[in-house]
Design an enzyme around this catalytic site. Structure first.
Site, mmCIF file in Angstrom:
data_model
loop_
_atom_site.group_PDB
_atom_site.id
_atom_site.type_symbol
_atom_site.label_atom_id
_atom_site.label_comp_id
_atom_site.label_asym_id
_atom_site.label_seq_id
_atom_site.Cartn_x
_atom_site.Cartn_y
_atom_site.Cartn_z
ATOM 1 N N CYS A 1 -20.487 -7.087 3.779
ATOM 2 C CA CYS A 1 -20.590 -7.465 5.188
ATOM 3 C C CYS A 1 -19.306 -8.078 5.729
ATOM 4 C CB CYS A 1 -21.737 -8.446 5.373
ATOM 5 S SG CYS A 1 -21.658 -9.799 4.201
ATOM 6 N N THR B 1 0.826 -1.208 0.000
ATOM 7 C CA THR B 1 0.000 0.000 0.000
ATOM 8 C C THR B 1 0.857 1.254 0.000
ATOM 9 O OG1 THR B 1 -1.896 -1.079 1.052
ATOM 10 C CG2 THR B 1 -1.715 1.308 1.338
#
Length: 377
Positions: free
Chosen positions: A321, A70
């Site tokens: 979810c 990242t």
């Protein structure tokens, strides 16, 4: 427990473990100093840099190590945009790029820059023609395209995009996190990012490679480490282990890649045969060897993964979810495919055929029970 979530992180490769233990004793000193133990650490660091560069098709002096994939993406995107600020503020990216690319793009937009998203097909591949058109626009500073998608495994048209970028004199940032060590790196990139824990190296090591001649300026305060590209003290033992894992992984892939790909083909064929109302997602041919994703209608992803966990399977999902967000996966949304009950199976090196057999055996009953509890038969 059968671990089937290699796309999140690959278990530590034995070669990485051995290299890490040795380097903890030999490479702990500050590689920037001049005494003997420091020179030893510096030698280990540069040897690891050369090994990683060789596998990725770069020069050693083009490779810097970051603290994560990242961070490598953020530095790559924002640094390239900063370096080419005078050329323009137009950024091009595929719709299914990793969130790290999109988050860096959001920073660019907040700073007054422009982002153009290139759409994808239903199999998740960026439209090469639309990508070429987007990068040819005046004022384009940078284009971003992953080698392969992290959620559905679809390979992207990187070499076609690279040709369009070269014609337009626009640098191309390629996020190779999911494919490095598994597939050859496509040619034509200007900036390359990767992440060691995806190929069986330790977490906490990313790679940022910047081709000679590419304009790039760090968005961080300047630091003398890593050719002034990445601030902070290098984790030499982890970097050495990352290089050992990448070298070993690349050597194994000629045998392991086709074996994993055959198991993925089996899952792609068997899941829709065994479970009704299922959509298998992603390109069946132009794909990574180890990832298969499918979505089950009338099933919540969280419930499905919880039941699979109870049955002894570690598996992830792109559904909302299970991703700590209120929205479905931006990848699945961009593809226009079913987002309910999404399951991503990603096979690690050495996974057994028996684990795949057992997964296919337990899945139909788990889906049937969840649907039955919701009144769906």
């Amino acid at each position: 427990m059968a671990y089937l979530d290699a796309a999140s992180t690959e278990p530590l490769h034995p070669a990485a473990r051995d290299a890490l233990m040795a380097a903890l004793d030999a490479g702990w000193a500050d590689p920037a100093r001049l005494y003997g133990t420091a020179r030893r650490a510096q030698m280990l660091l540069e040897q690891a840099r050369a090994e990683v560069a060789d596998v990725l098709g770069a020069r050693p002096d083009e490779v810097a190590f970051t603290s994560s994939g990242t961070q490598a993406v953020h530095l790559g995107v924002l640094g390239a945009l900063q370096g080419r600020r005078r050329m323009g503020r137009h950024l091009v990216a595929g719709a299914v790029e990793h969130s790290s690319v999109l988050q860096a793009a959001a920073v660019h937009e907040r700073d007054g820059g422009e982002l153009e998203i290139v759409g994808v097909s239903r199999t998740g591949q960026a439209d090469a023609g639309a990508f070429a058109e987007a990068v040819s626009r005046p004022g384009t500073a940078l284009a971003c395209l992953q080698t392969a998608n992290h959620e559905v495994g679809t390979l992207q048209p990187v070499e076609e995009a690279a040709e369009a970028c070269q014609a337009a004199r626009v640098p191309l940032l390629v996020d190779a996190a999911q494919s490095a060590g598994r597939l050859p790196i496509p040619r034509g990139w200007s900036v390359l990012t990767a992440s060691a824990h995806k190929w069986g190296g330790p977490a906490g090591v990313g790679v940022l490679a910047i081709r000679k001649g590419t304009r790039w300026r760090s968005p961080y305060p300047e630091d003398e480490r890593e050719r002034r590209r990445v601030p902070g003290f290098e984790n030499v033992p982890a970097i050495v282990a990352a290089a050992a894992a990448l070298r070993a992984r690349a050597a194994e892939e000629a045998a392991e890649g086709p074996r994993l790909s055959a198991l993925v083909d089996r899952i792609r064929a068997e899941v829709p045969r065994l479970v009704p109302d299922v959509e298998v997602i992603g390109d069946p041919v132009r794909r990574l060897p180890h990832i298969v994703t499918f979505s089950c209608l009338y099933v919540e992803g969280e419930a499905l993964l919880t039941e699979l966990d109870k049955a002894g399977f570690a598996i992830s999902s792109g559904s909302s979810c299970t991703a700590s967000t209120l929205r479905p996966s931006h990848v699945l949304e961009a593809m226009g495919v079913l987002t309910h009950g999404n399951v991503r199976v990603s096979l690690p090196r050495g996974v057994s055929e028996g684990d795949v057999d057992r997964f296919l055996a337990v899945l139909p009953d788990i889906v049937r029970r969840i649907r039955s509890s919701l009144g769906v038969h």
